[in-house]
Write an enzyme that holds these catalytic residues in place. Structure first.
Site, short mmCIF file in Angstrom:
data_model
loop_
_atom_site.label_atom_id
_atom_site.label_comp_id
_atom_site.label_asym_id
_atom_site.label_seq_id
_atom_site.Cartn_x
_atom_site.Cartn_y
_atom_site.Cartn_z
N SER A 107 0.86 -1.20 0.00
CA SER A 107 0.00 0.00 0.00
C SER A 107 0.88 1.23 0.00
CB SER A 107 -0.88 0.01 1.25
OG SER A 107 -1.51 1.27 1.39
N TYR B 234 -1.64 -0.62 10.18
CA TYR B 234 -1.84 -1.06 8.80
C TYR B 234 -0.65 -0.65 7.92
CZ TYR B 234 -3.84 -1.13 4.07
OH TYR B 234 -4.06 -1.36 2.73
P1 NAP Z 1 -11.67 -5.27 0.38
O1 NAP Z 1 -12.52 -4.62 -0.65
O2 NAP Z 1 -11.95 -5.02 1.82
O3 NAP Z 1 -11.66 -6.84 0.08
C1 NAP Z 1 -10.89 -7.66 0.94
C2 NAP Z 1 -10.88 -9.07 0.42
O4 NAP Z 1 -10.01 -9.83 1.26
C3 NAP Z 1 -12.24 -9.73 0.46
O5 NAP Z 1 -12.34 -10.61 -0.63
C4 NAP Z 1 -12.21 -10.48 1.79
O6 NAP Z 1 -13.02 -11.65 1.80
C5 NAP Z 1 -10.75 -10.90 1.83
N1 NAP Z 1 -10.23 -11.17 3.16
C6 NAP Z 1 -10.24 -10.38 4.26
N2 NAP Z 1 -9.65 -10.99 5.28
C7 NAP Z 1 -9.27 -12.20 4.84
C8 NAP Z 1 -8.63 -13.31 5.44
N3 NAP Z 1 -8.25 -13.29 6.73
N4 NAP Z 1 -8.39 -14.40 4.68
C9 NAP Z 1 -8.78 -14.45 3.39
N5 NAP Z 1 -9.40 -13.44 2.76
C10 NAP Z 1 -9.64 -12.32 3.49
O7 NAP Z 1 -10.13 -4.86 0.18
P2 NAP Z 1 -9.38 -4.20 -1.08
O8 NAP Z 1 -9.49 -2.73 -0.96
O9 NAP Z 1 -9.75 -4.88 -2.33
O10 NAP Z 1 -7.86 -4.54 -0.71
C11 NAP Z 1 -7.17 -5.65 -1.27
C12 NAP Z 1 -5.70 -5.52 -0.90
O11 NAP Z 1 -5.19 -4.28 -1.39
C13 NAP Z 1 -5.45 -5.51 0.61
O12 NAP Z 1 -4.25 -6.20 0.89
C14 NAP Z 1 -5.30 -4.03 0.92
O13 NAP Z 1 -4.55 -3.80 2.07
C15 NAP Z 1 -4.61 -3.54 -0.34
N6 NAP Z 1 -4.80 -2.10 -0.59
C16 NAP Z 1 -6.03 -1.56 -0.81
C17 NAP Z 1 -6.13 -0.19 -1.04
C18 NAP Z 1 -7.45 0.49 -1.29
O14 NAP Z 1 -7.48 1.75 -1.31
N7 NAP Z 1 -8.54 -0.22 -1.50
C19 NAP Z 1 -4.98 0.61 -1.04
C20 NAP Z 1 -3.75 0.01 -0.80
C21 NAP Z 1 -3.67 -1.33 -0.59
P3 NAP Z 1 -14.59 -11.60 2.23
O15 NAP Z 1 -15.33 -10.99 1.05
O16 NAP Z 1 -14.98 -13.01 2.43
O17 NAP Z 1 -14.68 -10.76 3.45
#
Ligand code: NAP
Length: 244
Positions: free
Chosen positions: A139, A153
């Site tokens: 991130s 985080y």
């Molecule tokens: P999100 O929309 O909250 O989706 C999270 C996903 O991870 C969901 O499919 C969830 O499954 C799954 N998950 C959560 N905890 C888990 C666990 N313990 N084991 C297996 N699966 C798990 O998140 P996102 O924004 O797409 O983020 C994806 C990645 O990108 C993360 O690593 C996040 O830190 C990183 N990231 C995101 C952003 C942003 O702005 N969105 C920015 C920087 C980095 P369920 O649907 O079953 O809950």
């Protein structure tokens, strides 16, 4: 291809795009089977193949079960998108409990290690595998620090940057490339978990490009790092954050 946390957000966008481009995709999820099945249905509608497999990536037994299901139903693994990650309610460091910090690190750091370990045991020439690629989700917070709300985080993602550099060197001669992506502010549900209303819309204005990014914009970069177009790139960390 395996996408951990493939049921929603960036993981779901990556799974859909990969399926449309001919990958067979293992869509891991934690708590939301309906969302994972919807991704599978979308991939199938695009003419691809996908399976949904439950598992908490912080639990070693769940990681083992996930990979066993993927072995059995999809065959040899060539790409891992190490994407599952969580964020917690905004807090200062002096307000954080040990339980909160440990729960976050268990998914964002230990989980990434466990999933990469299982993938390496399948891909590496050291174990008779024919190589592959791993893309870790870091991130922009790893650079920015998350002061006042999300330092736990941010620090977990700093660990992923270092993990990427070290692991890439460790397995470079075994046919595996390891890279990371640092998304900026991306339009997914994860921001709701901070408890900060309007986080995306307010912070989006502070991005040099003056907007938030989409999950598809991140997925494009993930698939580029996962695919043969980036064949001489390993240990790299790519910022996908509109200039931030
Ligand atoms: P999100 O929309 O909250 O989706 C999270 C996903 O991870 C969901 O499919 C969830 O499954 C799954 N998950 C959560 N905890 C888990 C666990 N313990 N084991 C297996 N699966 C798990 O998140 P996102 O924004 O797409 O983020 C994806 C990645 O990108 C993360 O690593 C996040 O830190 C990183 N990231 C995101 C952003 C942003 O702005 N969105 C920015 C920087 C980095 P369920 O649907 O079953 O809950």
């Amino acid at each position: 291809m395996m996408v951990t946390g493939g049921s929603r957000g960036i993981g779901a966008a990556t799974a859909r795009m990969a399926g449309a481009r001919g990958y067979h995709v293992c869509v891991n999820y934690h708590r939301n089977p309906a969302a994972a099945e919807a991704v599978v249905a979308d991939v199938e509608a695009l003419g691809g193949g996908a399976i949904a497999v439950a598992g908490n990536m912080a639990e070693p037994d769940d990681v083992d079960r996930l990979f066993a299901a993927c072995d059995e139903r999809l065959g040899p693994l060539s790409v891992l998108v190490n994407n599952a990650g969580v964020i917690t309610t905004a807090a200062r460091v002096d307000e954080m409990t040990a339980d909160r910090i440990n729960a976050l690190l268990a998914v964002n750091v230990t989980g990434c290690f466990l999933v990469a370990k299982a993938a390496i045991r399948r891909m590496s020439s050291r174990y008779g595998g024919s190589g592959g690629t791993i893309v870790n989700l870091s991130s922009a917070a790893a650079r920015l620090g998350g002061a006042g709300s999300l330092v736990d985080y941010a620090a977990s993602k700093g660990a992923i940057d270092t993990f990427t550099v070290g692991l890439a060197q460790e397995v470079a001669a075994e046919g595996i490339r390891v890279n990371a992506l640092r998304p900026g502010l991306i339009e997914t549900d994860i921001h709701d978990d901070t408890g900060l209303p309007n986080r995306l819309s307010e912070l989006g204005k502070t991005v040099p490009m003056k907007r938030t990014g989409t999950a598809d914009e991140v997925a494009e970069a993930i698939l580029w790092l996962a695919g043969p177009q980036s064949s001489y790139i390993t240990g790299a960390i790519l910022d996908v954050g509109g200039g931030r």
